[in-house]
Write a protein that holds these residues in place. Structure first.
Motif, mmCIF file in Angstrom:
data_model
loop_
_atom_site.group_PDB
_atom_site.id
_atom_site.type_symbol
_atom_site.label_atom_id
_atom_site.label_comp_id
_atom_site.label_asym_id
_atom_site.label_seq_id
_atom_site.Cartn_x
_atom_site.Cartn_y
_atom_site.Cartn_z
ATOM 1 N N ARG A 54 3.981 9.695 5.487
ATOM 2 C CA ARG A 54 2.781 8.861 5.503
ATOM 3 C C ARG A 54 2.618 8.093 4.193
ATOM 4 N N ALA A 55 2.998 8.734 3.070
ATOM 5 C CA ALA A 55 2.961 8.018 1.790
ATOM 6 C C ALA A 55 3.990 6.892 1.774
ATOM 7 N N ASN A 56 5.136 7.136 2.396
ATOM 8 C CA ASN A 56 6.157 6.105 2.498
ATOM 9 C C ASN A 56 5.652 4.909 3.296
ATOM 10 N N ARG A 57 4.933 5.179 4.380
ATOM 11 C CA ARG A 57 4.377 4.102 5.208
ATOM 12 C C ARG A 57 3.329 3.305 4.442
ATOM 13 N N ASP A 58 2.518 3.998 3.658
ATOM 14 C CA ASP A 58 1.511 3.299 2.853
ATOM 15 C C ASP A 58 2.174 2.401 1.812
ATOM 16 N N PHE A 59 3.276 2.882 1.229
ATOM 17 C CA PHE A 59 4.026 2.058 0.277
ATOM 18 C C PHE A 59 4.508 0.780 0.951
ATOM 19 N N LEU A 60 5.028 0.904 2.161
ATOM 20 C CA LEU A 60 5.503 -0.281 2.888
ATOM 21 C C LEU A 60 4.421 -1.342 2.975
ATOM 22 N N ARG A 61 3.220 -0.931 3.289
ATOM 23 C CA ARG A 61 2.119 -1.892 3.416
ATOM 24 C C ARG A 61 1.863 -2.608 2.086
ATOM 25 N N ARG A 62 1.795 -1.855 1.011
ATOM 26 C CA ARG A 62 1.513 -2.463 -0.293
ATOM 27 C C ARG A 62 2.651 -3.372 -0.732
ATOM 28 N N ALA A 63 3.892 -2.932 -0.492
ATOM 29 C CA ALA A 63 5.048 -3.715 -0.931
ATOM 30 C C ALA A 63 5.160 -5.022 -0.157
ATOM 31 N N VAL A 64 4.950 -4.969 1.156
ATOM 32 C CA VAL A 64 5.034 -6.197 1.954
ATOM 33 C C VAL A 64 3.962 -7.184 1.511
ATOM 34 N N ARG A 65 2.758 -6.707 1.298
ATOM 35 C CA ARG A 65 1.694 -7.601 0.827
ATOM 36 C C ARG A 65 2.077 -8.226 -0.513
ATOM 37 N N THR A 66 2.666 -7.437 -1.393
ATOM 38 C CA THR A 66 3.029 -7.921 -2.720
ATOM 39 C C THR A 66 4.049 -9.049 -2.632
ATOM 40 N N VAL A 67 5.111 -8.871 -1.834
ATOM 41 C CA VAL A 67 6.147 -9.900 -1.796
ATOM 42 C C VAL A 67 5.654 -11.162 -1.087
ATOM 43 N N VAL A 68 4.785 -11.000 -0.094
ATOM 44 C CA VAL A 68 4.273 -12.176 0.611
ATOM 45 C C VAL A 68 3.302 -12.944 -0.279
ATOM 46 N N VAL A 69 2.431 -12.253 -0.960
ATOM 47 C CA VAL A 69 1.528 -12.928 -1.902
ATOM 48 C C VAL A 69 2.338 -13.629 -2.996
ATOM 49 N N GLY A 70 3.506 -13.057 -3.310
ATOM 50 C CA GLY A 70 4.381 -13.663 -4.311
ATOM 51 C C GLY A 70 5.153 -14.872 -3.813
#
Length: 268
Positions: A54-70
């Protein structure tokens, strides 16, 4: 035939599959009795498998948002697993509706679910391919239709490489995929580790060996080289809850239960 047109003879429900076991860890319903039994055995050996997933899944959400905002507008998500909402394209399009996503997995059952839930979204597609053959992934018609390798791409290898044994050359696989990406592309990667579970009784790998993929967890210094050619974004390669958290951090005991490292790098 399955409802989505996958030939029934290529869908093996006699052996557990890591994608369907992961779906079970996340509380999903797209799994079979053989997957549930194997997942429960892993949980018996490593009770921390659930909070780790579940922590891995939460990381995915944050990472995807980060690269898209970038600025990233196309994503190659390899080893996507059973679709679990919010999926990569749903997360990405919260920030940029024009993001294109190519999903890749080697499980025909994942493909059947992807046809029903992912490819109907527009600017998304699914390719049935194995990361162990990166050239095949890169040359797949669905991938080629959606991904312009002349523009920056976010390559997602989330909870994938620990299913690649050392003799299968995981570093070479990542290098081949990286060579196809232009400067400014991103690598989003997580990997299982036993750094925080040195005294686990039993061997979860024995369970995975009876599935369609064996498990090879690695230490921090065995994972970091996968980012060769990339500049790691702060805070580097860390336990996934520590990567740019958007909620209060777990306490020390809870953090110790998370057996994943994760990071995001930008190709130099």
């Amino acid at each position: 035939m399955s409802e989505q047109g996958t030939p029934a003879e290529v869908i093996d429900t006699s052996r557990p599959h890591p994608a369907r076991m992961y779906d079970y860890f996340l509380g999903g319903r797209d799994n079979y009795e053989v997957d549930r039994a194997a997942a429960e055995r892993v949980i018996e050996i490593i009770p921390d498998a659930l909070p780790s997933a579940r922590a891995n899944r939460d990381f995915l959400r944050r990472a995807v948002r980060t690269v898209v905002v970038g600025g990233i507008r196309q994503i190659l998500d390899i080893g996507t697993g059973i679709p679990t909402s919010p999926n990569t394209h749903e997360i990405a399009r919260e920030s940029a509706p024009d993001v294109r996503v190519a999903y890749v997995d080697n499980d025909p059952i994942v493909g059947a679910h992807a046809a029903a839930r992912l490819t109907s979204e527009g600017s998304t597609g699914f390719a049935l391919a194995d990361v162990r053959s990166p050239e095949t992934v890169l040359g797949d018609p669905v991938v080629r239709e959606l991904i312009d390798f002349g523009q920056p791409v976010a390559l997602l290898l989330v909870a994938v490489l620990h299913f690649i044994q050392d003799e299968e050359d995981p570093a070479g696989i990542v290098a081949t995929l990286t060579e196809a990406l232009p400067k400014g592309s991103c690598l989003v990667l997580t990997h299982g580790t036993q750094d925080f579970h040195q005294h686990v009784e039993g061997d979860a790998n024995e369970v995975y060996q009876r599935s369609t993929a064996s498990l090879t967890v690695r230490p921090h210094d065995g994972i970091a080289p996968f980012f060769d050619g990339y500049e790691l974004l702060d805070p580097g390669l860390v336990q996934v809850p520590l990567w740019r958290p958007d909620a209060p951090l777990p306490d020390v005991d809870e953090l110790r239960r998370v057996a994943f490292y994760g990071g995001v790098g930008v190709k130099e």
